[in-house]
Design a protein around this motif. Structure first.
Motif, short mmCIF file in Angstrom:
data_model
loop_
_atom_site.label_atom_id
_atom_site.label_comp_id
_atom_site.label_asym_id
_atom_site.label_seq_id
_atom_site.Cartn_x
_atom_site.Cartn_y
_atom_site.Cartn_z
N ARG A 85 37.58 33.45 52.31
CA ARG A 85 37.50 34.40 53.34
C ARG A 85 38.61 35.70 53.19
O ARG A 85 38.18 36.77 53.08
CB ARG A 85 38.00 33.93 54.79
N ALA A 86 39.74 35.51 52.62
CA ALA A 86 40.72 36.37 52.33
C ALA A 86 40.20 37.16 50.98
O ALA A 86 40.47 38.54 50.88
CB ALA A 86 42.23 35.77 51.99
N HIS A 87 39.69 36.37 49.95
CA HIS A 87 39.18 36.94 48.96
C HIS A 87 38.19 38.20 49.23
O HIS A 87 38.05 39.19 48.95
CB HIS A 87 38.68 36.24 47.86
N GLY A 88 37.12 37.62 50.08
CA GLY A 88 36.13 38.46 50.51
C GLY A 88 36.62 39.77 51.35
O GLY A 88 35.80 40.59 51.00
N MET A 89 37.53 39.32 52.25
CA MET A 89 38.20 40.57 53.04
C MET A 89 38.80 41.86 52.06
O MET A 89 38.65 42.99 52.16
CB MET A 89 38.99 39.99 53.96
N LEU A 90 39.41 41.04 51.01
CA LEU A 90 40.06 42.21 50.04
C LEU A 90 38.92 42.79 49.17
O LEU A 90 39.17 44.05 49.12
CB LEU A 90 40.81 41.59 48.77
N LEU A 91 38.01 41.97 48.64
CA LEU A 91 36.78 42.66 47.97
C LEU A 91 36.08 43.63 48.85
O LEU A 91 35.93 44.98 48.60
CB LEU A 91 35.87 41.70 47.69
#
Length: 727
Positions: free
Chosen positions: A362-368
């Motif tokens: 989820r955090a990776h997707g939000m950063l992306l």
């Protein structure tokens, strides 16, 4: 024309090429650094990732009930004076959701503060004081049940129990068998095992001499004599050391998760390694890159073609080139990496591994998303410059001198840079606003929200009430999800008033005898204002100190609304003075004088700071915040003898009121702990609430239960609010 000619010279072309390359690289730097600053260095980014993955709910509903978690749980609980089943079945009492959320947020702030340079050291140490205090409270509850069982009473007599234990210990220390200990029929193997265990506490050189006496006593099942044989010779250094360790743990236990992460192969070295770049370097690089980008764009404007429209189109190209480079780099990174910072250990339970992976994803997707959105802003800025430039270039009339000034280029450059820099800050995920623990409830009116309500909240096992109706104290009840408290306010009764009050109470005959024996002995009369259940000699908590504790809890939980429904046996003026003395004036909410006036939303109440609602069963003022409940609310009956007799018929308050109190407890010669195990189950609560809402034509506001920590009434109330939010 002179500038255009100059731009066409060899030095002019070199300047232009350098400005173009610099603008492309600066665009890349600004996009990357602005995106990282709006995510990786923002505490709300991590809090939002946890909330979006429902991490706190999954901790209780998946991780802590995972059979693979059991070995770790047993290891952690091995030294606690409470059985594992007692802790796990009361896990939200030991480790309340609000406590978990606060502890996690503190660790997030510590880590991000270290990365952005606002903290000089990375300290992830967790203060387990609140958790240990809750465990201590649970141990007291458990001990009370054990003592009551040993004494064959409905409620424990701690003073008598302490005296009996002290007498037994004195007898053992003197080498005499204490009186009253039962004989046990032990098998040969059991007797041998007990012998070994008892001799282990004696000095090694004395064990051979003691063995025969101990074995003989145990062969006859005489445990008292066996204990007396080894008590005088028993070593005390080991027990003293254990007591010291336990005391140290309870007084200030802490936990450092860094050691756990290191043991699973996830050392924090990477955090320390990147800090020099994030604490100062990232902000400095972003500022320099933004300045370089602006200067390069100005240089491109100055050295550009004579026509202003073509100059604007020229400014678009490096922005588009930089955005394309970032997009390409992100694509390559997605193909080659998985975006994980923490690799779940093989020793972790599957549920914990899934939770960690999901939060990271989820955090990776939000950063992306933030990076790509910033890229799109750069592309949009380039497109806007190109379109405006194209429109200007189509003009047939000569441009004015104003279009040739560097101010135009500087303005265009500033707008483009500002858009790229500000976008991550405006769009980066933030932790959702919570009201009563849920983002969905902020826009719901007070009367539309279901609230778990503790019936006779002050009558607790912890505070040693006779016939308690709750186990933990009020603060622990609030930690466990209770948001409305039914409280009884009293002055200490005179001896001649005892009989009348007892006759009107719901105590059992045995409980009434206990109270009568307590008159002027165990509980002598005391001045002041108290929270009692029918009779203060059956248990009492001082009113003002308890109100102060509730106020302290509310200030520590600024997004929660709390309601009191007071059975007022003291005057309204005394109540008003008590609330003022407790410092609750700034929290008190004043209901509209018209009971039919719409209630505000929880968000509005929280924003105003006025989020403590106080009703009385009898009084109605004179303080404007102290209103009679039955002007605003209605209820069901409350004297149900068994679960199958619970109805929804109108009782006090009649019908058609905005607030609806569902009395959901069994009173059969006092509160029924066994029936609470039935009526407090999630399914039973939901079924009755839905039935009563259909019959009464209004949503239930307060679900009042005995023994709120038994069953899953809190889960049922959450489900009700989720249903209403989905409507």
């Amino acid at each position: 024309m002179e500038k255009a000619v100059a731009a066409g010279t060899v030095p002019g072309r070199a300047v232009r090429v350098a400005a173009y390359v610099g603008a492309v690289l600066a665009t890349v730097c600004v996009i990357v650094t602005a995106s990282l600053r709006g995510t990786v260095l923002a505490p709300d980014f991590y809090a939002s990732a946890l909330d979006r993955e429902h991490a706190y709910d999954r901790l209780y509903d998946e991780v802590l009930v995972d059979p693979r978690t059991a070995p770790t749980t047993r290891q952690l609980l091995a030294q606690l004076p409470v059985p594992e089943a007692q802790v796990t079945s009361n896990i939200k009492l030991v480790l309340p959701p609000d406590t978990v959320r606060a502890l996690v947020r503190q660790r997030i702030d510590a880590t991000v503060g270290y990365l952005n340079g606002s903290r000089s050291t990375l300290d992830l140490t967790v203060d387990l004081g609140p958790v240990l205090a809750n465990l201590d409270q649970l141990a007291q509850i458990y001990l009370g049940d054990l003592v009551a069982g040993v004494q064959n009473r409905s409620e424990p007599d701690f003073e008598r129990f302490s005296a009996d234990v002290s007498d037994a210990l004195r007898e053992l220390a003197a080498g005499r068998a204490p009186q009253g200990m039962p004989k046990l029929s032990l098998t040969e193997d059991q007797a041998a095992a007990v012998t070994t265990a008892l001799l282990a506490v004696a000095p090694e050189d004395q064990r051979p001499a003691l063995r025969g006496e101990v074995e003989t006593a145990l062969a006859d099942g005489d445990v008292a004599t066996a204990l007396a044989a080894v008590a005088a010779a028993a070593r005390t250094d080991r027990s003293d050391s254990a007591v010291r360790r336990l005391r140290e743990s309870l007084d200030g236990g802490t936990w450092d998760p860094a050691s756990v992460l290191a043991a699973s192969g996830n050392e924090l070295r990477a955090v320390h390694d990147i800090r020099p770049y994030t604490s100062v370097g990232l902000g400095l690089v972003e500022a320099l890159a933004a300045a370089v980008l602006a200067l390069c764009l100005v240089a491109l404007w100055i050295t550009g073609p004579a026509r202003p429209g073509r100059r604007l189109m020229a400014l678009a190209r490096p922005l588009l080139g930089g955005a394309a480079l970032v997009a390409a780099a992100v694509g390559v990174r997605e193909l080659l990496g998985d975006g994980r910072l923490v690799s779940p250990s093989v020793s972790w339970s599957p549920s914990l591994s899934r939770l960690v992976d999901d939060v990271q994803d989820r955090a990776h997707g939000m950063l992306l998303d933030t990076v790509l959105l910033t890229v799109l802003v750069a592309v949009a800025a380039a497109a806007l410059l190109a379109v405006v430039g194209r429109l200007l270039d189509r003009r047939r009339t000569p441009t004015t001198a104003a279009w040739r000034t560097p101010a135009i280029g500087l303005g265009a450059a500033a707008l483009a840079v500002a858009g790229i820099v500000v976008t991550p800050l405006l769009t980066a995920a933030s932790a959702p606003r919570l009201c009563q623990g849920s983002a969905a409830l902020c826009d719901r009116r007070y009367d539309e929200v279901a609230q778990l309500t503790a019936h006779n909240a002050m009558s607790t096992t912890v505070d040693r009430f006779i016939g308690p109706l709750q186990d933990p104290d009020i603060t622990a009840q609030l930690n466990d999800g209770v948001r409305a408290l039914q409280l009884d306010t009293y002055r200490w009764e005179r001896p001649e008033e005892i009989t009348a009050r007892l006759d009107a109470s719901d105590f059992t005959a045995e409980q009434k005898q206990l109270v009568q024996r307590a008159v002027n002995t165990i509980n002598p009369p005391r001045d002041g204002l108290w929270l009692c259940h029918a009779v203060c000699r059956a248990g009492a908590v001082a009113l003002v100190p308890e109100l102060r504790e509730i106020g302290a809890w509310m200030r520590q939980h600024p997004t929660d609304v709390v309601t009191f429904i007071v059975q007022d046996e003291i005057s309204a003026s005394d109540t008003e003075r008590a609330f003022h003395e407790a410092g609750l004036d700034p929290l008190l909410f004043t209901p509209d004088a018209d009971p039919d006036h719409p209630w505000p939303t929880l968000g509005e109440m929280i924003d105003s700071g006025r989020r403590l609602v106080v009703f009385a069963e009898d009084a109605d003022g004179p303080a404007p915040w102290y209103r009679n409940f039955y002007r605003y609310g209605m209820e069901t009956p409350f004297a149900f003898r068994s679960p199958d007799r619970m109805t929804c018929v109108p009782h006090r308050g009649g019908t058609g009121k905005q607030l609806f109190l569902l009395n959901h407890f069994i009173t059969d010669n006092g509160g029924s702990r066994l029936d609470a195990g039935t009526v407090n189950t999630r399914r039973f609560v939901l079924d009755r609430v839905h039935r009563c809402e259909r019959e009464r034509g209004h949503p239930v506001t307060f679900v009042a239960v005995d023994y709120a920590t038994i069953g899953d009434a809190a889960s049922a109330v959450r489900a009700l609010n989720e249903e209403r939010s989905a409507d």
